[in-house]
Enzyme design. Structure first.
Site, mmCIF file in Angstrom:
data_model
loop_
_atom_site.group_PDB
_atom_site.id
_atom_site.type_symbol
_atom_site.label_atom_id
_atom_site.label_comp_id
_atom_site.label_asym_id
_atom_site.label_seq_id
_atom_site.Cartn_x
_atom_site.Cartn_y
_atom_site.Cartn_z
ATOM 1 N N GLY A 191 -1.230 0.253 13.776
ATOM 2 C CA GLY A 191 -0.700 -0.020 12.434
ATOM 3 C C GLY A 191 -1.352 0.905 11.411
ATOM 4 N N GLY A 192 -1.268 0.503 10.142
ATOM 5 C CA GLY A 192 -1.824 1.330 9.069
ATOM 6 C C GLY A 192 -3.327 1.537 9.202
ATOM 7 N N LYS B 81 0.819 -1.224 0.000
ATOM 8 C CA LYS B 81 0.000 0.000 0.000
ATOM 9 C C LYS B 81 0.852 1.274 0.000
ATOM 10 C CE LYS B 81 -4.273 -1.773 1.985
ATOM 11 N NZ LYS B 81 -5.391 -1.412 2.867
HETATM 12 P P1 ATR Z 1 -1.902 -2.990 9.828
HETATM 13 O O1 ATR Z 1 -0.922 -2.003 9.241
HETATM 14 O O2 ATR Z 1 -2.665 -3.754 8.800
HETATM 15 O O3 ATR Z 1 -2.804 -2.372 10.864
HETATM 16 P P2 ATR Z 1 0.192 -4.109 11.519
HETATM 17 O O4 ATR Z 1 1.088 -2.951 11.293
HETATM 18 O O5 ATR Z 1 0.780 -5.467 11.441
HETATM 19 O O6 ATR Z 1 -1.047 -4.136 10.537
HETATM 20 O O7 ATR Z 1 -0.499 -3.880 12.939
HETATM 21 C C1 ATR Z 1 -1.007 -4.907 13.686
HETATM 22 C C2 ATR Z 1 -1.435 -4.330 15.040
HETATM 23 O O8 ATR Z 1 -1.847 -5.399 15.895
HETATM 24 C C3 ATR Z 1 -0.313 -3.603 15.766
HETATM 25 O O9 ATR Z 1 -0.871 -2.520 16.476
HETATM 26 C C4 ATR Z 1 0.204 -4.693 16.713
HETATM 27 O O10 ATR Z 1 0.867 -4.208 17.842
HETATM 28 P P3 ATR Z 1 2.468 -3.843 17.755
HETATM 29 O O11 ATR Z 1 2.544 -2.498 17.107
HETATM 30 O O12 ATR Z 1 2.925 -3.819 19.152
HETATM 31 O O13 ATR Z 1 3.106 -4.921 16.944
HETATM 32 C C5 ATR Z 1 -1.096 -5.346 17.120
HETATM 33 N N1 ATR Z 1 -0.914 -6.694 17.662
HETATM 34 C C6 ATR Z 1 -0.640 -7.823 16.990
HETATM 35 N N2 ATR Z 1 -0.581 -8.880 17.842
HETATM 36 C C7 ATR Z 1 -0.833 -8.406 19.089
HETATM 37 C C8 ATR Z 1 -0.914 -8.993 20.417
HETATM 38 N N3 ATR Z 1 -0.746 -10.308 20.601
HETATM 39 N N4 ATR Z 1 -1.212 -8.176 21.449
HETATM 40 C C9 ATR Z 1 -1.390 -6.854 21.282
HETATM 41 N N5 ATR Z 1 -1.322 -6.235 20.055
HETATM 42 C C10 ATR Z 1 -1.053 -7.000 18.996
#
Ligand code: ATR
Length: 319
Positions: A127-128, A65
């Site tokens: 995230g995004g 993206k």
């Molecule tokens: P996108 O850009 O599609 O939103 P991403 O950047 O992979 O995807 O974001 C995933 C989100 O889920 C992030 O906020 C991530 O937290 P981190 O920034 O700390 O990685 C969150 N996330 C994923 N697994 C998690 C978990 N087990 N507990 C809490 N947050 C989680």
């Protein structure tokens, strides 16, 4: 008719062909929309293909993206703000990019909240998808809390959003709680919230596991005045946060509405007219095993406008 693609890696999971082709056929057009797994070089070639008119248009999904925004000659305000794009089309030999996820989010707020406000908002994740949600809500939010496992990413999201937010909007970044004590501030924000938006990948990584959300007061959203939860994941069953919100009397909506309406706006970009969104909705509902009535196809214009949905972006013309 020239081809339409959804580009990504992996891409097999994408439901876009199902509802885009239903929309094309309802408009009397052939079902030319297909998935295409691409590497970065293919992505550049397809950008040129759209620019030169050999390809009618594309959706672009993870992990491309950001590149989709960078490869474009012209971008909409939503792309300029968020730095990401999910839709390409061409006008006068130039490659345009839009981030139609913003309209998808605005339509989801409209479907979920209708005439209610979203002044106090809690976003789970940074995230995004969280950045897109902040941009879509910026005109109405007055108190914004971002909760994320990695605190620095929540702070970065708030900094990036600074130019969009109103001057008086109160902002706070909080760490995802790991003890009941850590959860105090987060839960105070949830109890005061008009709207909680669940943007993390937890429901996709650990479907139906209540543990990661256990310390969050998701059955007390908005306290006695009852708030709402927007979940960005979607599937045939409500996610854990949706179920907890609904069981407590709060309203909840999942990401199928956003998926549908980002796709409807992409269709407008390629075809130059609005699709039959009810037909696309029915195809999507069938593909995810859902009751079509759970996914809002049309929303009254006064409510759409309240949430910032313009008929089309005045900044760009159409074929
Ligand atoms: P996108 O850009 O599609 O939103 P991403 O950047 O992979 O995807 O974001 C995933 C989100 O889920 C992030 O906020 C991530 O937290 P981190 O920034 O700390 O990685 C969150 N996330 C994923 N697994 C998690 C978990 N087990 N507990 C809490 N947050 C989680």
């Amino acid at each position: 008719m020239k081809a339409l693609y959804v580009l990504g890696k992996p891409i097999a999971h994408s439901l876009s062909p199902v509802f885009q082709n239903a929309g094309l056929q309802a408009a009397g057009l052939p079902p030319v929309y297909t998935r295409r797994e691409v590497d970065e070089k293919d992505l550049e070639n397809l950008a040129q293909g759209v620019r030169s008119g050999n390809v009618l248009g594309c959706n672009i999904t993870l992990p491309y993206k950001t590149q989709a925004a960078q490869l474009a000659d012209r971008t909409t305000p939503a792309v300029e703000a968020t730095g990401v794009a999910n839709t390409w089309w061409a006008e006068n030999g130039e490659l345009w990019a839009d981030n139609t996820d913003i309209v998808g989010l605005q339509m989801s707020f409209a479907a979920l909240l209708k005439e209610r406000d979203a002044r106090r908002v809690v976003i789970l994740g940074a995230g995004g998808a969280a950045n897109a949600a902040i941009f879509a809500l910026a005109p109405s939010v007055e108190h914004l809390t971002i909760v994320n496992r990695t605190l620095s990413k929540a702070e970065d999201s708030l900094n990036q959003a600074q130019p969009w937010l109103k001057n008086h909007t109160v902002k706070q970044a909080l760490a995802w709680p790991s003890t009941a004590e850590d959860a105090t501030e987060v839960n105070a924000a949830i109890r005061a919230a008009d709207l909680v938006i669940q943007t993390t990948s937890i429901p996709i990584l650990y479907p139906q596991d209540p543990t990661p959300f256990a310390l969050l007061a998701l059955d007390e959203i908005g306290g006695a005045s009852r708030g709402a939860l927007l979940e960005l994941a979607y599937g045939d069953e409500p996610t854990v946060p949706m179920q907890r919100a609904r069981d407590s009397g709060a309203s909840a909506l999942d990401g199928a509405t956003m998926l549908l309406h980002q796709g409807a706006r992409s269709f407008e970009r390629w075809i130059g007219k609005r699709p039959d969104v009810a037909v696309m909705r029915d195809a999507l509902a069938k593909a995810v095993g859902r009751n079509p009535d759970d996914i809002a196809a049309e929303i009254p214009e006064d409510i759409r406008r309240r949430w910032g949905v313009a008929p089309r972006d005045a900044a760009c013309g159409f074929m």
